[in-house]
Design a protein around this motif. Sequence first.
Motif, PDB file in Angstrom:
ATOM      1  N   ASP A  66     149.142  29.035  91.310  1.00 51.42           N
ATOM      2  CA  ASP A  66     148.564  30.119  90.514  1.00 51.42           C
ATOM      3  C   ASP A  66     149.689  30.969  89.927  1.00 51.42           C
ATOM      4  O   ASP A  66     150.729  31.176  90.560  1.00 51.42           O
ATOM      5  CB  ASP A  66     147.659  30.999  91.378  1.00 51.42           C
ATOM      6  CG  ASP A  66     146.370  30.271  91.783  1.00 51.42           C
ATOM      7  OD1 ASP A  66     146.015  29.283  91.115  1.00 51.42           O
ATOM      8  OD2 ASP A  66     145.746  30.691  92.776  1.00 51.42           O
ATOM      9  N   SER A  67     149.470  31.497  88.733  1.00 50.88           N
ATOM     10  CA  SER A  67     150.509  32.266  88.048  1.00 50.88           C
ATOM     11  C   SER A  67     150.601  33.697  88.570  1.00 50.88           C
ATOM     12  O   SER A  67     149.580  34.344  88.811  1.00 50.88           O
ATOM     13  CB  SER A  67     150.215  32.300  86.545  1.00 50.88           C
ATOM     14  OG  SER A  67     151.014  33.289  85.943  1.00 50.88           O
ATOM     15  N   LEU A  68     151.841  34.164  88.750  1.00 53.87           N
ATOM     16  CA  LEU A  68     152.035  35.526  89.258  1.00 53.87           C
ATOM     17  C   LEU A  68     151.559  36.591  88.270  1.00 53.87           C
ATOM     18  O   LEU A  68     151.304  37.733  88.652  1.00 53.87           O
ATOM     19  CB  LEU A  68     153.514  35.756  89.596  1.00 53.87           C
ATOM     20  CG  LEU A  68     154.041  34.947  90.788  1.00 53.87           C
ATOM     21  CD1 LEU A  68     155.562  35.059  90.904  1.00 53.87           C
ATOM     22  CD2 LEU A  68     153.406  35.428  92.089  1.00 53.87           C
ATOM     23  N   THR A  69     151.459  36.227  87.011  1.00 48.87           N
ATOM     24  CA  THR A  69     151.041  37.246  86.031  1.00 48.87           C
ATOM     25  C   THR A  69     149.635  37.762  86.317  1.00 48.87           C
ATOM     26  O   THR A  69     149.280  38.863  85.910  1.00 48.87           O
ATOM     27  CB  THR A  69     151.087  36.673  84.594  1.00 48.87           C
ATOM     28  OG1 THR A  69     150.290  35.479  84.559  1.00 48.87           O
ATOM     29  CG2 THR A  69     152.523  36.340  84.207  1.00 48.87           C
ATOM     30  N   SER A  70     148.848  36.970  87.061  1.00 44.72           N
ATOM     31  CA  SER A  70     147.511  37.471  87.357  1.00 44.72           C
ATOM     32  C   SER A  70     147.568  38.688  88.289  1.00 44.72           C
ATOM     33  O   SER A  70     146.592  39.427  88.397  1.00 44.72           O
ATOM     34  CB  SER A  70     146.627  36.366  87.954  1.00 44.72           C
ATOM     35  OG  SER A  70     147.231  35.846  89.110  1.00 44.72           O
ATOM     36  N   LEU A  71     148.710  38.883  88.954  1.00 45.89           N
ATOM     37  CA  LEU A  71     148.855  40.083  89.783  1.00 45.89           C
ATOM     38  C   LEU A  71     148.805  41.337  88.926  1.00 45.89           C
ATOM     39  O   LEU A  71     148.129  42.320  89.269  1.00 45.89           O
ATOM     40  CB  LEU A  71     150.187  40.048  90.561  1.00 45.89           C
ATOM     41  CG  LEU A  71     150.342  38.942  91.596  1.00 45.89           C
ATOM     42  CD1 LEU A  71     151.737  38.984  92.208  1.00 45.89           C
ATOM     43  CD2 LEU A  71     149.280  39.087  92.676  1.00 45.89           C
TER      44      LEU A  71
END
Lengths: 252, 252, 252, 252
Positions: A40-45
């Motif tokens: 999963d991409s960290l940008t979703s944080l």
Amino acid sequence: MIEQLPVAVLGANGRMGAEAVKAVESAPDMKLVAALGRGDSLTSLTDAGARFVVDLTVPESTEANVRFAVENGMHAVVGTTGWDAGRLERLESLLTGHEGVGVLIAPNFALGSVLASAFAAKASKYFESVEVIELHHPDKVDAPSGTAVRTAQLIAAERASAGVEPSPDATTSELAGARGCEVDGIRVHSVRLRGLVAHQEVLLGGPGEQLTFRHDSFDRASFMPGVLLGVRNVAQHPGLTVGLDGYLDLGL
Amino acid sequence: MIEQLPVAVLGANGRMGAEAVKAVESAPDMKLVAALGRGDSLTSLTDAGARFVVDLTVPESTEANVRFAVENGMHAVVGTTGWDAGRLERLESLLTGHEGVGVLIAPNFALGSVLASAFAAKASKYFESVEVIELHHPDKVDAPSGTAVRTAQLIAAERASAGVEPSPDATTSELAGARGCEVDGIRVHSVRLRGLVAHQEVLLGGPGEQLTFRHDSFDRASFMPGVLLGVRNVAQHPGLTVGLDGYLDLGL
Amino acid sequence: MIEQLPVAVLGANGRMGAEAVKAVESAPDMKLVAALGRGDSLTSLTDAGARFVVDLTVPESTEANVRFAVENGMHAVVGTTGWDAGRLERLESLLTGHEGVGVLIAPNFALGSVLASAFAAKASKYFESVEVIELHHPDKVDAPSGTAVRTAQLIAAERASAGVEPSPDATTSELAGARGCEVDGIRVHSVRLRGLVAHQEVLLGGPGEQLTFRHDSFDRASFMPGVLLGVRNVAQHPGLTVGLDGYLDLGL
Amino acid sequence: MIEQLPVAVLGANGRMGAEAVKAVESAPDMKLVAALGRGDSLTSLTDAGARFVVDLTVPESTEANVRFAVENGMHAVVGTTGWDAGRLERLESLLTGHEGVGVLIAPNFALGSVLASAFAAKASKYFESVEVIELHHPDKVDAPSGTAVRTAQLIAAERASAGVEPSPDATTSELAGARGCEVDGIRVHSVRLRGLVAHQEVLLGGPGEQLTFRHDSFDRASFMPGVLLGVRNVAQHPGLTVGLDGYLDLGL
């Protein structure tokens, strides 16, 4: 109305991560805003508005995860292993440029275990003898456990700074291994037994008396109060803290 | 009126012997007729009318003492070490010529210790895992203790005859000695701690459960009930008996 | 090829029953032929060809279940509570008319617990003092536990038949309850602690020594080896057996 | 050359006093200048040049002894019981007039016991459940022990000030006494067993984990390191100190 801390869990599909997801969801003062698994991409944080990141991933990805969190102003509570001296140094450099951000790296989130180690070390200087026994399930591959090694190191350091002699030992005839291994001069014994989870005893002995600190971890649930305590306190501890005991009130 | 058994103690000036003198004197069904120390002549045993001899001397003299007793028709209860296979064989030969005479050679007179070892061995075949921890004062020179070695041997024999697999152990990375020593395939750990006397734990583990047998010897006094039990029963057990458990009612 | 025992589980939707379903399915020498829940008809047992019935239901239905099994020539292994004297009597009558059928009613299937109680009782006659401590999770409603009561009764009976005096106790000033409760003259203490499952210690004390039997149940899985052992042996024990110890080789 | 502290022991013929005499004589940094028994005159303390007084007498005489010491500028280390609120108040008044003089009144000189109680209290606020078990020889007349009462009070105070809820307990059916007694809301259990001396466990439980502090006193010798530590530090603690923990470095 209570303001809820927006928390993201990384490694949410792992066994510890899954427990953390449940624990955050059950905490009335927290809100789970993201639960990321491998890939999963960290940008979703950032998209999810996370202000606290709980990292329970793998040694290969934990440094990048924490770096991302710090660079985006999120506090991090980290239970992943693999933080050697080089990594810790790079993290401290990074944190100097992000002043309000706190990171807690805790090799052990079981409150009882952390307390037992800290107290045992403190008490060990008042006793002639000290030894450590750790007991785990038989599927564990390393002996002694990481916690036992750290406990022995804490004890050795405390005794050294107080000028305490090594524990007496008159053994002259030993069947190899009977007296355990030595960590910084402290004897450590590792038991492996079906049915056990993770247990540790520190035994202190003096003339006519014994003091024993025992911790039993029956279940991964035992780590969650420590994780939540970490999340609740990390913002009040900017910079890097290693070890949950830095957040505990142990002063006597 | 109660008939008192006429008992002599050999090694009466040693620490164990001195305890035995007190124990025999306190027992209402016994009468201390002789208490011999180093250099005293064995003929005073016959002069005193001893029918029971308690030998708590040293490996160098125990065989001659017991031989004298048997040849004079006295039963012997022996706590001295040093009875190797050759000595035991010679004693058995001697006893075939003295039919009514009983000799008990007991490496351990602590009832609790003997019971714990016997029960632990019996139970061990119902569990996947078994390990032994023995804990003693730090002036002890050998590790593991003789009792721990015998306990491990009993357990190993019981498991072998029941066809039980070795205890599981996934350890691949070990700091030398962490997993203890091995006695007949059973892991044994030796702790040395100021303040302790003699203690032993047998830990049995299966899916979701643990069974532990622990024995604590706080004091030499703990050996005396076993010595007295030996004296009271040795006449009913002609020939050689090794181990106090031969005199105990452990059938379930 | 191994012949598999055809086993049915009653109460398959309960927590213990669900564990038993898994355990039977995992046992290479058994075949799960039926798994019945509340409201399912018992006739499906005969349809499925069950020869062994494991009853883990509720006091209200266990007697009818066992009666059905016996009348249809099936052996029964019963973990359900509620078997009072009247029920046991009726069952024995029924079994006299079905000679080859065996029924095991076991209040406790944890091998370690059964062994600990049996051994502790046997050993208790060699010690002046004995007390029992049981420790459970804090959601338990009764104190002491049924297992502790039975253990105390076994101990009391063994000591009575050996003519052992009551445990000494000089207490003259007691804060009410400090010394625990009394079961047949044996002191029993009940601890309730979050994190625990089911644990029990029997402490035996004599001059200078202590012998302790401790059993820890960490998980319901701990009952399954006992259930399977029951199924494997019930056909060789026709008639009624109460208590798993009747099937264990404890002779020493 | 080391300067030796001139120490007097009061109650030198009692069991504790006799141990203290031996301990002071063995300490390289102390010199035994007087050893007084019942009826001996206190003026010999001044004659002998005592600067430190160890009082191990009886409740009837301890107050007069300490008053004499303070009035003569001697520091006092007191293990005698019977210091109620009135006595402590009078002593504090007296000490205000003797500024450099220190008095330590310690209900317990076993370092391990004092440490265990202090640590257990501190840790107890991080756990849902806490109970105390104390175990003593069967000749003890009071239950629970004074140490257990003080430990429970310390725990209760620490939990109250941290706002911790009472330990959960769902017991609705109790055989009288099973759940122990209550001291400030903390459950305390008293075991009495032949062979024991003085032992105590504090059990803390939370979800999936247990933390246990156990102290074993095998021998009166266990009190002497604490007495000597008291003598060595009392001059640096002018005024009244109650409890040996005031002299220990427990800060974490």
